[in-house]
Design a protein around this motif. Structure first.
Motif, PDB file in Angstrom:
ATOM      1  N   SER A  11       0.834  -1.201   0.000  1.00 14.31           N
ATOM      2  CA  SER A  11       0.000   0.000   0.000  1.00 14.31           C
ATOM      3  C   SER A  11       0.869   1.251   0.000  1.00 14.31           C
ATOM      4  O   SER A  11       2.028   1.235   0.413  1.00 14.31           O
ATOM      5  CB  SER A  11      -0.929   0.008   1.218  1.00 14.31           C
ATOM      6  OG  SER A  11      -0.190   0.077   2.417  1.00 14.31           O
ATOM      7  N   PHE A  12       0.288   2.341  -0.504  1.00  6.96           N
ATOM      8  CA  PHE A  12       0.931   3.644  -0.447  1.00  6.96           C
ATOM      9  C   PHE A  12      -0.154   4.706  -0.505  1.00  6.96           C
ATOM     10  O   PHE A  12      -1.322   4.422  -0.830  1.00  6.96           O
ATOM     11  CB  PHE A  12       1.944   3.840  -1.582  1.00  6.96           C
ATOM     12  CG  PHE A  12       1.350   3.892  -2.964  1.00  6.96           C
ATOM     13  CD1 PHE A  12       1.027   5.105  -3.564  1.00  6.96           C
ATOM     14  CD2 PHE A  12       1.115   2.724  -3.679  1.00  6.96           C
ATOM     15  CE1 PHE A  12       0.489   5.150  -4.845  1.00  6.96           C
ATOM     16  CE2 PHE A  12       0.577   2.758  -4.952  1.00  6.96           C
ATOM     17  CZ  PHE A  12       0.263   3.975  -5.539  1.00  6.96           C
ATOM     18  N   VAL A  42      -5.485   6.464  -1.030  1.00 12.17           N
ATOM     19  CA  VAL A  42      -4.760   5.293  -0.533  1.00 12.17           C
ATOM     20  C   VAL A  42      -4.965   4.141  -1.504  1.00 12.17           C
ATOM     21  O   VAL A  42      -6.107   3.818  -1.879  1.00 12.17           O
ATOM     22  CB  VAL A  42      -5.256   4.890   0.869  1.00 12.17           C
ATOM     23  CG1 VAL A  42      -4.435   3.698   1.396  1.00 12.17           C
ATOM     24  CG2 VAL A  42      -5.158   6.062   1.840  1.00 12.17           C
ATOM     25  N   VAL A  43      -3.877   3.545  -1.921  1.00 18.11           N
ATOM     26  CA  VAL A  43      -3.884   2.416  -2.861  1.00 18.11           C
ATOM     27  C   VAL A  43      -3.328   1.188  -2.150  1.00 18.11           C
ATOM     28  O   VAL A  43      -2.298   1.279  -1.467  1.00 18.11           O
ATOM     29  CB  VAL A  43      -3.039   2.734  -4.110  1.00 18.11           C
ATOM     30  CG1 VAL A  43      -2.946   1.514  -5.032  1.00 18.11           C
ATOM     31  CG2 VAL A  43      -3.611   3.930  -4.846  1.00 18.11           C
ATOM     32  N   GLU A  44      -4.007   0.070  -2.311  1.00 16.33           N
ATOM     33  CA  GLU A  44      -3.531  -1.183  -1.711  1.00 16.33           C
ATOM     34  C   GLU A  44      -3.633  -2.306  -2.722  1.00 16.33           C
ATOM     35  O   GLU A  44      -4.709  -2.561  -3.265  1.00 16.33           O
ATOM     36  CB  GLU A  44      -4.338  -1.523  -0.456  1.00 16.33           C
ATOM     37  CG  GLU A  44      -3.811  -2.751   0.282  1.00 16.33           C
ATOM     38  CD  GLU A  44      -4.504  -2.944   1.616  1.00 16.33           C
ATOM     39  OE1 GLU A  44      -3.905  -2.607   2.660  1.00 16.33           O
ATOM     40  OE2 GLU A  44      -5.661  -3.411   1.614  1.00 16.33           O
ATOM     41  N   ASN A  45      -2.518  -2.949  -2.986  1.00 14.73           N
ATOM     42  CA  ASN A  45      -2.454  -4.070  -3.928  1.00 14.73           C
ATOM     43  C   ASN A  45      -3.104  -3.738  -5.271  1.00 14.73           C
ATOM     44  O   ASN A  45      -3.855  -4.524  -5.849  1.00 14.73           O
ATOM     45  CB  ASN A  45      -3.079  -5.321  -3.316  1.00 14.73           C
ATOM     46  CG  ASN A  45      -2.313  -5.804  -2.096  1.00 14.73           C
ATOM     47  OD1 ASN A  45      -1.109  -5.597  -1.991  1.00 14.73           O
ATOM     48  ND2 ASN A  45      -3.011  -6.424  -1.164  1.00 14.73           N
ATOM     49  N   LYS A  49      -8.164   1.927  -2.121  1.00 15.94           N
ATOM     50  CA  LYS A  49      -8.588   1.547  -0.771  1.00 15.94           C
ATOM     51  C   LYS A  49      -9.400   2.650  -0.110  1.00 15.94           C
ATOM     52  O   LYS A  49     -10.383   2.383   0.594  1.00 15.94           O
ATOM     53  CB  LYS A  49      -7.377   1.209   0.092  1.00 15.94           C
ATOM     54  CG  LYS A  49      -7.763   0.729   1.485  1.00 15.94           C
ATOM     55  CD  LYS A  49      -6.552   0.374   2.327  1.00 15.94           C
ATOM     56  CE  LYS A  49      -6.983  -0.130   3.708  1.00 15.94           C
ATOM     57  NZ  LYS A  49      -5.808  -0.447   4.558  1.00 15.94           N
ATOM     58  N   GLN A  50      -8.999   3.901  -0.339  1.00 20.45           N
ATOM     59  CA  GLN A  50      -9.705   5.005   0.302  1.00 20.45           C
ATOM     60  C   GLN A  50      -9.382   6.312  -0.401  1.00 20.45           C
ATOM     61  O   GLN A  50      -8.287   6.505  -0.921  1.00 20.45           O
ATOM     62  CB  GLN A  50      -9.318   5.101   1.783  1.00 20.45           C
ATOM     63  CG  GLN A  50     -10.253   5.962   2.617  1.00 20.45           C
ATOM     64  CD  GLN A  50     -10.068   5.734   4.105  1.00 20.45           C
ATOM     65  OE1 GLN A  50      -9.097   5.127   4.530  1.00 20.45           O
ATOM     66  NE2 GLN A  50     -11.009   6.210   4.909  1.00 20.45           N
ATOM     67  N   VAL A  51     -10.370   7.212  -0.430  1.00 17.57           N
ATOM     68  CA  VAL A  51     -10.136   8.580  -0.875  1.00 17.57           C
ATOM     69  C   VAL A  51     -10.958   9.489   0.029  1.00 17.57           C
ATOM     70  O   VAL A  51     -12.161   9.285   0.203  1.00 17.57           O
ATOM     71  CB  VAL A  51     -10.477   8.778  -2.372  1.00 17.57           C
ATOM     72  CG1 VAL A  51     -11.944   8.476  -2.670  1.00 17.57           C
ATOM     73  CG2 VAL A  51     -10.104  10.178  -2.833  1.00 17.57           C
ATOM     74  N   TYR A 430      -0.170   6.307 -13.312  1.00 14.90           N
ATOM     75  CA  TYR A 430      -0.175   5.040 -12.584  1.00 14.90           C
ATOM     76  C   TYR A 430      -1.154   4.071 -13.221  1.00 14.90           C
ATOM     77  O   TYR A 430      -2.260   4.464 -13.641  1.00 14.90           O
ATOM     78  CB  TYR A 430      -0.594   5.251 -11.129  1.00 14.90           C
ATOM     79  CG  TYR A 430       0.395   5.987 -10.263  1.00 14.90           C
ATOM     80  CD1 TYR A 430       1.202   5.306  -9.348  1.00 14.90           C
ATOM     81  CD2 TYR A 430       0.514   7.382 -10.328  1.00 14.90           C
ATOM     82  CE1 TYR A 430       2.099   5.984  -8.531  1.00 14.90           C
ATOM     83  CE2 TYR A 430       1.409   8.069  -9.512  1.00 14.90           C
ATOM     84  CZ  TYR A 430       2.197   7.359  -8.617  1.00 14.90           C
ATOM     85  OH  TYR A 430       3.083   8.037  -7.812  1.00 14.90           O
ATOM     86  N   SER A 431      -0.773   2.803 -13.276  1.00 17.47           N
ATOM     87  CA  SER A 431      -1.649   1.727 -13.743  1.00 17.47           C
ATOM     88  C   SER A 431      -1.633   0.608 -12.708  1.00 17.47           C
ATOM     89  O   SER A 431      -0.563   0.077 -12.398  1.00 17.47           O
ATOM     90  CB  SER A 431      -1.168   1.196 -15.096  1.00 17.47           C
ATOM     91  OG  SER A 431      -1.890   0.039 -15.479  1.00 17.47           O
ATOM     92  N   MET A 432      -2.795   0.280 -12.169  1.00 14.54           N
ATOM     93  CA  MET A 432      -2.903  -0.725 -11.098  1.00 14.54           C
ATOM     94  C   MET A 432      -1.916  -0.415  -9.970  1.00 14.54           C
ATOM     95  O   MET A 432      -1.305  -1.300  -9.384  1.00 14.54           O
ATOM     96  CB  MET A 432      -2.668  -2.134 -11.654  1.00 14.54           C
ATOM     97  CG  MET A 432      -3.754  -2.642 -12.560  1.00 14.54           C
ATOM     98  SD  MET A 432      -5.371  -2.858 -11.752  1.00 14.54           S
ATOM     99  CE  MET A 432      -5.085  -4.299 -10.738  1.00 14.54           C
ATOM    100  N   GLY A 433      -1.766   0.849  -9.665  1.00 14.91           N
ATOM    101  CA  GLY A 433      -0.895   1.275  -8.589  1.00 14.91           C
ATOM    102  C   GLY A 433       0.569   1.369  -8.954  1.00 14.91           C
ATOM    103  O   GLY A 433       1.376   1.888  -8.159  1.00 14.91           O
TER     104      GLY A 433
END
Length: 446
Positions: A11-12, A42-45, A49-51, A430-433
């Motif tokens: 995650s980042f 927030v990006v996870e895998n 994940k959240q905004v 970014y693509s898929m994080g």
């Protein structure tokens, strides 16, 4: 199912201004979009994940210091291009012709080179790099008549883990001999490519008769059969772009009542069918497009460059026709959907219509995702969607910085971005994080 090797593991979080759309935006009601002047994504895998606002996140115990912080930047979902030709990158801005002559003088000779798989791979790499540096993460792409050129495109898109739609061009007449296939070779090539690529990782296939003048009735009938046999694929072609082209249709298909009827007779209409241009349509054609949920890809820079005409967006939308927005490289003159939206604004202004910046940016993101039936996967920052997005600098030049300093509302900020922006505004993609483009890294490489 997306292969794990293309997903950013772990995650980042990024902190910046954030804009995305939840539906068709209504500027007066301030609905259909979320804007955070200071937000956290927030990006996870590889998934969203959240905004939320940074204030909201901090109040709930989120450590803001873990964010990479860009206070003067804007994060948006990756742009989506619904009509573009990867073999035409190097014929962009070729001087002095309208559609039919332009094809014969520039495009067809360029496409002959794609019989060489190595050349096609190099061209696909160049093309995808150009899309990514313009913030485009998904596109509906025409390859060439050569199956190996389609393989080259999909192989390159797969390498970057991109969500892409593409298809081999089908032509069995009215083109140079070296670019012609046959009904049977087109059938076999198309089915083989569908079996190989459709649904592989993030890739989808589109049946791609170039346009009716370059396909016989027999070939178009065959495409209709493949469309029925493979109901989850797309279909893309051209429609009513140029008046000279329309006169040719009357000669080649005298039994058809209009241009759209040529495709309709061969069962090529439907919600997965994307028709490029649609400028010169009769009322019957507009109603038939709406009834079958077929859609038009609006290609502003191409329509202006080739002198094709002005798309009447209000007329199509009033009838209920879905309209996406596209660059149409290389009749189009920029890979940037920001520049494309600027030209769309001008085309509509010439007809007494307006294009609000919120609506324009909706079209380039969630609107195009909905048009391509991909809004369950991409197009906004809904939790669980694929993390395709772009980091945008609002002031990459002196004039943009000066103009943005005068902007007092979100609408003014976005309108200045739309009218003055281009690839220089795109700092990261970014693509898929995964960060698949970084302007600062590219500049240091140079």
């Amino acid at each position: 199912m997306t292969s794990s090797k293309y997903v950013h593991q772990g995650s980042f979080a990024l902190r910046a201004k954030i804009l995305h759309f939840t539906g068709q935006p209504d500027p007066l009601k301030k609905s259909g979009y979320q804007y955070f002047a200071d937000g956290v994504l927030v990006v996870e895998n590889g998934l969203i994940k959240q905004v939320q606002s940074s204030e909201y996140m901090a109040e709930r115990g989120f450590d803001l210091t873990q964010c990479e912080h860009f206070p003067e930047h804007l994060i948006m979902p990756g742009f989506i291009d619904s009509h573009i030709h990867y073999p035409q990158t190097n014929v962009i801005a070729s001087y002095g012709e309208q559609l039919m002559d332009w094809l014969n003088q520039y495009t067809f000779p360029a496409e002959l080179k794609f019989s060489d798989k190595t050349f096609a791979l190099e061209a696909a790499e160049q093309f995808i790099q150009l899309m990514l540096e313009n913030g485009t993460t998904t596109a509906m792409v025409y390859t060439t008549v050569f199956a190996q050129s389609t393989d080259a495109f999909f192989e390159t898109a797969e390498k970057y883990g991109l969500r892409m739609i593409a298809g081999k061009v089908l032509m069995d007449r009215n083109a140079p001999a070296g670019l012609l296939d046959t009904v049977e070779s087109a059938r076999q090539d198309s089915q083989n490519l569908i079996d190989k690529w459709h649904g592989q990782d993030r890739l989808s296939y589109a049946l791609t008769p170039r346009f009716a003048p370059t396909s016989t009735a027999e070939q178009l009938s065959m495409v209709g059969e493949l469309y029925k046999a493979n109901p989850s694929v797309y279909m893309q072609t051209h429609l009513s772009e140029n008046t000279q082209e329309m006169e040719l249709i009357k000669q080649l298909f005298p039994q058809a009542k209009d241009y759209l009827d040529v495709y309709d007779q061969n069962n090529l209409l439907g919600e997965r069918s994307v028709f490029g241009h649609g400028i010169h349509l009769s009322d019957d054609e507009v109603q038939r497009l709406a009834h079958t949920k077929s859609q038009i890809a609006f290609c502003p820079t191409s329509n202006m460059f080739l002198g094709s005409g002005l798309l009447d967006l209000a007329r199509l939308e009033k009838a209920g026709v879905t309209v996406s927005v596209a660059t149409d490289i290389g009749g189009g003159t920029s890979f940037s959907l920001l520049k494309t939206l600027a030209e769309a604004y001008k085309i509509l202004q010439l007809q007494g219509q307006s294009l609000h910046p919120l609506k324009a940016l909706y079209m380039a993101t969630l609107g195009n995702a909905k048009a391509l039936l991909l809004d369950d996967k991409i197009g906004n920052f809904e939790i669980g969607k694929e993390a395709d997005f772009t980091l945008i600098t609002l002031s990459p030049s002196k004039i943009q910085k000066s103009r943005q300093l005068q902007a007092s509302t979100l609408e003014e900020t976005l309108f200045a971005l739309m009218m003055l922006g281009d690839e220089h505004n795109i700092e990261r993609t970014y693509s898929m994080g995964n960060m698949v483009y970084n302007r600062l890294a590219c500049a240091s490489d140079d």
